[in-house]
Design an enzyme around this catalytic site. Sequence first.
Site, short mmCIF file in Angstrom:
data_model
loop_
_atom_site.label_atom_id
_atom_site.label_comp_id
_atom_site.label_asym_id
_atom_site.label_seq_id
_atom_site.Cartn_x
_atom_site.Cartn_y
_atom_site.Cartn_z
N ASP A 206 0.82 -1.21 0.00
CA ASP A 206 0.00 0.00 0.00
C ASP A 206 0.86 1.26 0.00
O ASP A 206 1.86 1.34 0.72
CB ASP A 206 -0.89 -0.02 1.26
CG ASP A 206 -1.81 1.18 1.34
OD1 ASP A 206 -2.73 1.28 0.51
OD2 ASP A 206 -1.61 2.03 2.24
N GLU A 248 1.23 -0.06 -5.19
CA GLU A 248 0.10 0.84 -5.43
C GLU A 248 0.61 2.28 -5.43
O GLU A 248 0.29 3.07 -4.57
CB GLU A 248 -0.95 0.65 -4.31
CG GLU A 248 -2.26 1.36 -4.56
CD GLU A 248 -2.60 2.38 -3.50
OE1 GLU A 248 -1.85 2.53 -2.53
OE2 GLU A 248 -3.63 3.04 -3.68
C1 OTU Z 1 -4.28 3.68 -0.24
O1 OTU Z 1 -4.68 4.78 -1.00
C2 OTU Z 1 -5.47 2.78 0.04
O2 OTU Z 1 -5.94 2.24 -1.17
C3 OTU Z 1 -6.54 3.56 0.76
O3 OTU Z 1 -7.71 2.83 0.97
C4 OTU Z 1 -5.95 4.02 2.07
O4 OTU Z 1 -6.86 4.87 2.72
C5 OTU Z 1 -4.62 4.77 1.87
O5 OTU Z 1 -3.73 4.09 0.99
C6 OTU Z 1 -3.89 4.90 3.19
O6 OTU Z 1 -3.45 3.65 3.64
O7 OTU Z 1 -1.89 6.28 -1.11
O8 OTU Z 1 -0.61 5.98 -3.37
O9 OTU Z 1 -5.92 8.35 -4.41
O10 OTU Z 1 -5.04 5.81 -4.38
O11 OTU Z 1 -5.35 7.30 -1.16
C7 OTU Z 1 -1.95 5.83 -3.37
C8 OTU Z 1 -6.62 7.43 -3.71
C9 OTU Z 1 -2.56 5.92 -1.99
C10 OTU Z 1 -5.71 6.32 -3.29
C11 OTU Z 1 -4.72 6.77 -2.26
C12 OTU Z 1 -3.94 5.58 -1.88
#
Ligand code: OTU
Length: 541
Positions: A206, A248
């Site tokens: 993540d 991600e």
């Molecule tokens: C990710 O999100 C998760 O998918 C979210 O559900 C979490 O809230 C977040 O991390 C915190 O843990 O940081 O680099 O733009 O892509 O919030 C991408 C929307 C992230 C998501 C962004 C993301």
Amino acid sequence: METEKLRWYQDAIFLELNVRAYKDSNGDGWGDLEGVRSKVGYIKSLGVDAVWLQPIMPSPLNDDGYDVSDFRNIFHAYGTIDDFKNLVEAFHEHNIKVIVEIIPNHTSEEHPWFQASRDPNHPEYEKYKDYYVWADNDKGYPDARIIFLDTEPSNWSYDEKRGQYFWHRFFASQPDLNYDNPAVQQEMLDIVRFWIDLGADGLRIDAPPYLFEREGTNCENLPETHAFLKRMRAFVDGYNPDVLLLSEANQWPEDVIEYFGDGDEMMMNFHFPLMPRLFMALAAQDAEPIKKILERTPDLPEGCTWGTFLRCHDELTLEMVTPEEREWMWQVYAPDPNQRRNLGIRRRLAPLMDGDIRKILLMHSLLLTMGGAPFLYYGDEIGMGDDIRLFDRNGLRTPMQWDDSKNAGFSDAPKEKLYAPVIDFGEYSYTKVNVAAQEADPSSLLNQLRHLIAVRKANPAFARGSFSWREFVSGKQTVVAYDRILDSERILVLNNLTDRQVTGALPEDNGKYIDLVTGKQIATGELTLQPYEFLWLISAG
Ligand code: OTU
């Protein structure tokens, strides 16, 4: 493209699901691992090769589990470590891989590391005091943007106990770990090993861009961050080289490419810039946004692939578009300001497509045939709706709609005990949109998608053939048209982005075509596509 060293994930189709939302096996109102296990047969019937389980570790759920309070256990309502092992076994029996979520950037404030780090009187303060990013004031790293704009005024928050500020890129209840501390790096590698040992076939990493902070930068994609991710990859390769590292990084193509390194960093990253452009192209009835972003998309090192998707558990992010494009996307797809969240749109696929099955299928045609590894989001395969009355992104995370019985067949609990209300209103109500009804109807979205997935899998050119643009209507881009070619397999894909009939010419060079979806033969020459129609045509020589 290289086919010899093909790795399992390069051809795979993934399903993303939230354990909490899938199936409640014990009547407490929360989905659980046993519930998911009872649905492995259904998941298999979709034709997916891998399942990504959203966070399953203990958490106060301020960010739906992305705020972990113990990296080595299971959230109490979901079950136990043994339940997890049983679930992995059940998936493996069906030849489905399991991806677990690792959240390396931050923990919950309730994590024992943070509790020790913030409290000079804590017996373990010395050990943990540098596990997080502390400062005497809130002036550091001013060039780092705020990601959760709707709720967070700053990336710094003051902690009374410690008398200092701590750094957080997301909610203030999610302090960032300090990767300059070698002990933190080691902890994370140990956690990776822990989940591999439990049977995980892959790990979704993540929010990787934010691991390190450096003054004078925007604190994203730093060389130190890449160095650590490479270290993680080297560790995984040495420990179990079949394990997928899926990152991600929500960044522009030229920054995302860095996450693949020279094939020695992450093996897969989501194609965040492509996703909103699929929606833009449909709304504009013009392939241009897709063409432009693919031109900007670099080739990947061997063994790497893009994760492609239409929707996920987060808002449809518009971070990777220009401010003008964002305004326009909001007007088109989120006319009610309440449908907007941070820099995105908190709606599910079906409502974004006005419930029009032709448009939903067309978007899946793009997803399944343009290359990369497609990700489906649970519930979208039946066209589930959203509930924007719920806070934050929770409206996209409501219980899976299995049938039209009590609580949509999700849970036996009294309605008020459900973790979130079932959608029981409007055209997306569970009485109208549910798995059982669609199983019974051969022309349902569910059954048509199953068929498309099966066709995609039977024709490997869709996953890894070469890609080249074709022209269908001379001088116009109302139809997204491209060839996918692998060895002797040659497929022409046509996607009509418009709500009108479009007449064009099928290239004569290939003799005749077979429609892979219907099995019918199609003559070359003039051809008319119906509104939003798509065709997958294989050259029959
Ligand atoms: C990710 O999100 C998760 O998918 C979210 O559900 C979490 O809230 C977040 O991390 C915190 O843990 O940081 O680099 O733009 O892509 O919030 C991408 C929307 C992230 C998501 C962004 C993301």
